[in-house]
Design an enzyme around this catalytic site. Structure first.
Site, PDB file in Angstrom:
ATOM      1  N   HIS A  28      34.352  41.819  50.036  1.00 15.65           N
ATOM      2  CA  HIS A  28      34.765  40.744  50.956  1.00 15.65           C
ATOM      3  C   HIS A  28      33.589  40.316  51.825  1.00 15.65           C
ATOM      4  O   HIS A  28      33.395  39.128  52.085  1.00 15.65           O
ATOM      5  CB  HIS A  28      35.876  41.227  51.896  1.00 15.65           C
ATOM      6  CG  HIS A  28      37.150  41.606  51.216  1.00 15.65           C
ATOM      7  ND1 HIS A  28      37.606  42.904  51.178  1.00 15.65           N
ATOM      8  CD2 HIS A  28      38.065  40.864  50.550  1.00 15.65           C
ATOM      9  CE1 HIS A  28      38.760  42.931  50.534  1.00 15.65           C
ATOM     10  NE2 HIS A  28      39.057  41.720  50.137  1.00 15.65           N
ATOM     11  N   SER A 177      40.274  46.944  47.214  1.00 13.83           N
ATOM     12  CA  SER A 177      41.034  47.658  48.257  1.00 13.83           C
ATOM     13  C   SER A 177      41.897  48.739  47.617  1.00 13.83           C
ATOM     14  O   SER A 177      42.209  49.749  48.240  1.00 13.83           O
ATOM     15  CB  SER A 177      41.914  46.676  49.030  1.00 13.83           C
ATOM     16  OG  SER A 177      41.110  45.634  49.520  1.00 13.83           O
TER      17      SER A 177
END
Ligand code: PAF
Length: 271
Positions: A28, A177
């Site tokens: 990210h 994640s």
């Protein structure tokens, strides 16, 4: 949100949007850093989108760490964290969904019915709420990128979709994640995805062009890993996601954790 971004636009400032579901990692951050370099203002959205999770998937246990995310984004120089609630995104009675026919249907679309309708719908709503000039997505979710590009073009959103390379751990595992779910043994086993892509990429570089043999290279590496259960390992066209192309795409369960990865075999595998 819209008031802020419209003020920025009136002032002639370009706005970058990085849509996320939080639990931010270096993948990210590479999108955020790129967006900061390429725009005057950067908005990061954090919204764990319930409608892109199927029944029995990990919506409830999806990692959430709002405080850490906020710290990381402040350090990165983000101008605005847009964190809508479910009630704002999907008020009672809301029932519209965007279905991107064709490209959203094979592979992830087949494995996770409704997933891409949820993604296309939420991304369209984020584009409406933020009105970004550019939006940033990671190549790790290759089919998502193609679905979002198609949706943005078909609905006439004046936004440029920019795609950044997958960020990997030193052993090749693509950052996600969901890697947080992996127990230590599973984490070791998870390297089979990038390892399979590396092997197929090496074969391609040595001149192998038979889709069947390249596909077999992927499967053989994945199937020697006892903790891995292969959902698909295919070669597809990177534009259409139809069969026969140089993009190798994988979905593999390691224990209860479902991981995806991909690599265009016409390019060297990194590292
Ligand atoms: O890739 C993700 O994190 C999500 O699918 C996205 C694009 C933020 C939409 O919820």
């Amino acid at each position: 949100m819209l008031g802020v971004s419209r003020r920025w636009r009136r002032e002639g400032q370009a706005i970058g949007l990085v849509p996320t579901m939080g639990a931010l990692h270096a993948g990210h951050l590479s999108l955020v850093e790129r967006s900061c370099r390429e725009n005057h203002r950067v908005v990061v959205s954090i919204f764990v989108n319930p409608i892109q999770f199927g029944p029995g998937e990990d919506f409830e246990r999806y990692p959430r760490d709002a405080e850490r995310d906020a710290e990381v984004l402040a350090k990165a120089g983000v101008d605005f964290i847009y964190r809508p609630t479910v009630a704002v995104m999907y008020p009672t009675g809301s029932s519209t969904r965007i279905h991107v026919a064709g490209v959203s249907e094979p592979l992830e679309g087949r494995a996770r019915p409704g997933h891409f309708d949820g993604v296309a719908t939420v991304v369209a709503k984020l584009f409406t709420a933020v009105e970004p000039d550019r939006a940033y997505f990671g190549q790790k979710d290759a089919q998502q990128v193609t679905v979002v590009k198609r949706m943005a073009q078909d609905l006439g959103f004046p936004v440029e979709i920019r795609v950044s390379a997958t960020v990997r751990e030193p052993d090749g595992l693509a950052l996600s994640s969901r890697n947080a779910y992996l127990a230590p043994e599973e984490r070791k086993a998870a390297v089979c995805l990038s390892s399979a892509l590396r092997l197929a990429s090496g074969a391609y570089a040595r001149g192998e062009r038979s889709p069947e043999r390249l596909r077999r290279t992927l499967w053989e590496r994945l199937e020697v890993e006892p903790l891995a259960q292969v959902e698909y390992a295919e070669l597809v066209d990177p534009e259409t996601f139809s069969a026969h192309g140089s993009l190798a795409v994988l979905a593999v369960r390691i224990g209860r954790t479902r991981l995806i990865d991909n690599h265009d075999l016409a390019m060297d595998f990194p590292g």
